[in-house]
Write an enzyme that holds these catalytic residues in place. Structure first.
Site, PDB file in Angstrom:
ATOM      1  N   ASN A   6       0.847  -1.180   0.000  1.00  0.00           N
ATOM      2  CA  ASN A   6       0.000   0.000   0.000  1.00  0.00           C
ATOM      3  C   ASN A   6       0.898   1.251   0.000  1.00  0.00           C
ATOM      4  O   ASN A   6       1.503   1.593   1.007  1.00  0.00           O
ATOM      5  CB  ASN A   6      -0.884  -0.043   1.255  1.00  0.00           C
ATOM      6  N   GLY A  54      -8.435   4.360   1.361  1.00  0.00           N
ATOM      7  CA  GLY A  54      -9.324   3.554   2.206  1.00  0.00           C
ATOM      8  C   GLY A  54     -10.519   4.341   2.720  1.00  0.00           C
ATOM      9  O   GLY A  54     -11.200   5.047   1.974  1.00  0.00           O
ATOM     10  N   ASP A  96      -0.310  -3.426  10.481  1.00  0.00           N
ATOM     11  CA  ASP A  96      -1.680  -3.809  10.164  1.00  0.00           C
ATOM     12  C   ASP A  96      -2.607  -2.821  10.860  1.00  0.00           C
ATOM     13  O   ASP A  96      -2.375  -2.448  12.011  1.00  0.00           O
ATOM     14  CB  ASP A  96      -1.976  -5.246  10.627  1.00  0.00           C
TER      15      ASP A  96
HETATM   16  P1  ITT Z   1      -0.668  -3.910   3.359  1.00  0.00           P
HETATM   17  O1  ITT Z   1      -1.293  -5.082   4.069  1.00  0.00           O
HETATM   18  O2  ITT Z   1      -0.033  -4.281   2.039  1.00  0.00           O
HETATM   19  O3  ITT Z   1       0.269  -3.143   4.232  1.00  0.00           O
HETATM   20  P2  ITT Z   1      -3.425  -2.922   3.267  1.00  0.00           P
HETATM   21  O4  ITT Z   1      -4.041  -1.829   2.440  1.00  0.00           O
HETATM   22  O5  ITT Z   1      -3.982  -4.301   3.107  1.00  0.00           O
HETATM   23  O6  ITT Z   1      -1.852  -2.864   2.987  1.00  0.00           O
HETATM   24  P3  ITT Z   1      -4.117  -2.995   6.120  1.00  0.00           P
HETATM   25  O7  ITT Z   1      -4.413  -4.437   6.027  1.00  0.00           O
HETATM   26  O8  ITT Z   1      -3.233  -2.534   7.232  1.00  0.00           O
HETATM   27  O9  ITT Z   1      -3.466  -2.455   4.750  1.00  0.00           O
HETATM   28  O10 ITT Z   1      -5.401  -2.089   6.232  1.00  0.00           O
HETATM   29  C1  ITT Z   1      -6.688  -2.591   6.191  1.00  0.00           C
HETATM   30  C2  ITT Z   1      -7.636  -1.612   5.575  1.00  0.00           C
HETATM   31  O11 ITT Z   1      -7.994  -0.633   6.560  1.00  0.00           O
HETATM   32  C3  ITT Z   1      -7.098  -0.818   4.391  1.00  0.00           C
HETATM   33  O12 ITT Z   1      -7.275  -1.507   3.191  1.00  0.00           O
HETATM   34  C4  ITT Z   1      -7.950   0.437   4.450  1.00  0.00           C
HETATM   35  O13 ITT Z   1      -9.186   0.227   3.784  1.00  0.00           O
HETATM   36  C5  ITT Z   1      -8.206   0.594   5.944  1.00  0.00           C
HETATM   37  N1  ITT Z   1      -7.249   1.558   6.499  1.00  0.00           N
HETATM   38  C6  ITT Z   1      -6.123   1.307   7.218  1.00  0.00           C
HETATM   39  N2  ITT Z   1      -5.492   2.442   7.538  1.00  0.00           N
HETATM   40  C7  ITT Z   1      -6.215   3.442   6.990  1.00  0.00           C
HETATM   41  C8  ITT Z   1      -6.076   4.836   6.946  1.00  0.00           C
HETATM   42  O14 ITT Z   1      -5.021   5.458   7.480  1.00  0.00           O
HETATM   43  N3  ITT Z   1      -6.999   5.527   6.298  1.00  0.00           N
HETATM   44  C9  ITT Z   1      -8.064   4.937   5.730  1.00  0.00           C
HETATM   45  N4  ITT Z   1      -8.271   3.631   5.706  1.00  0.00           N
HETATM   46  C10 ITT Z   1      -7.344   2.879   6.331  1.00  0.00           C
END
Ligand code: ITT
Length: 194
Positions: free
Chosen positions: A15, A147, A71
């Site tokens: 991400n 997100g 995460d």
């Molecule tokens: P990686 O696992 O490759 O690091 P990811 O996008 O899957 O990236 P996460 O599993 O940590 O990241 O995050 C889960 C979801 O939570 C992510 O897809 C977003 O939709 C939401 N999320 C996490 N942090 C956020 C933020 O700062 N702002 C908005 N949404 C967020």
């Protein structure tokens, strides 16, 4: 003398938004974060702590270098903490509008984001967390971030959403910034640069 290489830590993420937020912050604190877009192993678990810990240990088997896995999840009070550990799945399935629909009519719009940073260097495993409390908005606002940013407003800046902030502004309040700052404090005090 400082050994520059020792300040490098790999950040296992696909991400790029997460990477930009975290690397901007750590750069100013003297830690060089390198994006390592390995496929992060996401186990099915009931907490983001477990997900991050397992993924960090697993990633080390491939990279053999000091690394971080982060995460994060959005926990909505009126939905008993959903999507929480399922945030990524919820985002790609029901999305922002689906989440708005789930909280429609609910009086309590409070929610929080939590981030867990898991650091592993082959010997030491350290876990840091960061949290920001706020509210789910009625409709998406703002174009920045990623997100659930357009529907989350931190209580410190209500009704401004994360998506209406620059990376620098978001880094003053966010769950991710708080977890990475906690990591950087430990790291710069503990890791021997000489
Ligand atoms: P990686 O696992 O490759 O690091 P990811 O996008 O899957 O990236 P996460 O599993 O940590 O990241 O995050 C889960 C979801 O939570 C992510 O897809 C977003 O939709 C939401 N999320 C996490 N942090 C956020 C933020 O700062 N702002 C908005 N949404 C967020």
């Amino acid at each position: 003398m400082k050994d520059v290489k020792k300040t490098e830590v790999a950040f296992i993420t696909q991400n790029k938004h997460k990477f930009i937020e975290a690397s901007g912050l750590l750069d100013r604190l003297g830690i060089n974060l390198i994006m390592a877009p390995l496929n992060k192993m996401e186990i099915q678990a009931s907490t983001i702590q477990e997900v991050a810990t397992y993924a960090a240990l697993e990633a080390y088997e491939h990279l053999h270098k000091p690394l971080i896995v982060e995460d994060a999840g959005l926990f909505v009070k009126a939905l008993n903490g959903f999507p929480g550990v399922y945030s990524s799945y919820a985002f790609t399935t029901i999305g922002i509008n689906g989440l708005i629909a789930l909280v429609k009519g609910k009086k309590d719009r409070s929610a929080f984001f939590e981030a867990i940073v898991a650091y592993f260097d082959g010997v030491e495993l350290k876990i840091f967390s960061g949290r920001v409390d706020g509210f789910i908005l009625n409709k998406p606002v703002g174009k920045n971030g990623f997100g659930f940013d357009p529907i989350f407003s931190p209580k410190e800046s209500f009704p401004k959403s994360f998506a209406q902030m620059s990376t620098r502004q978001k880094n003053k309040l966010s769950h991710r910034a708080r977890a990475f700052i906690a990591f950087s404090k430990w790291y710069t005090n503990t890791v021997n640069y000489t």
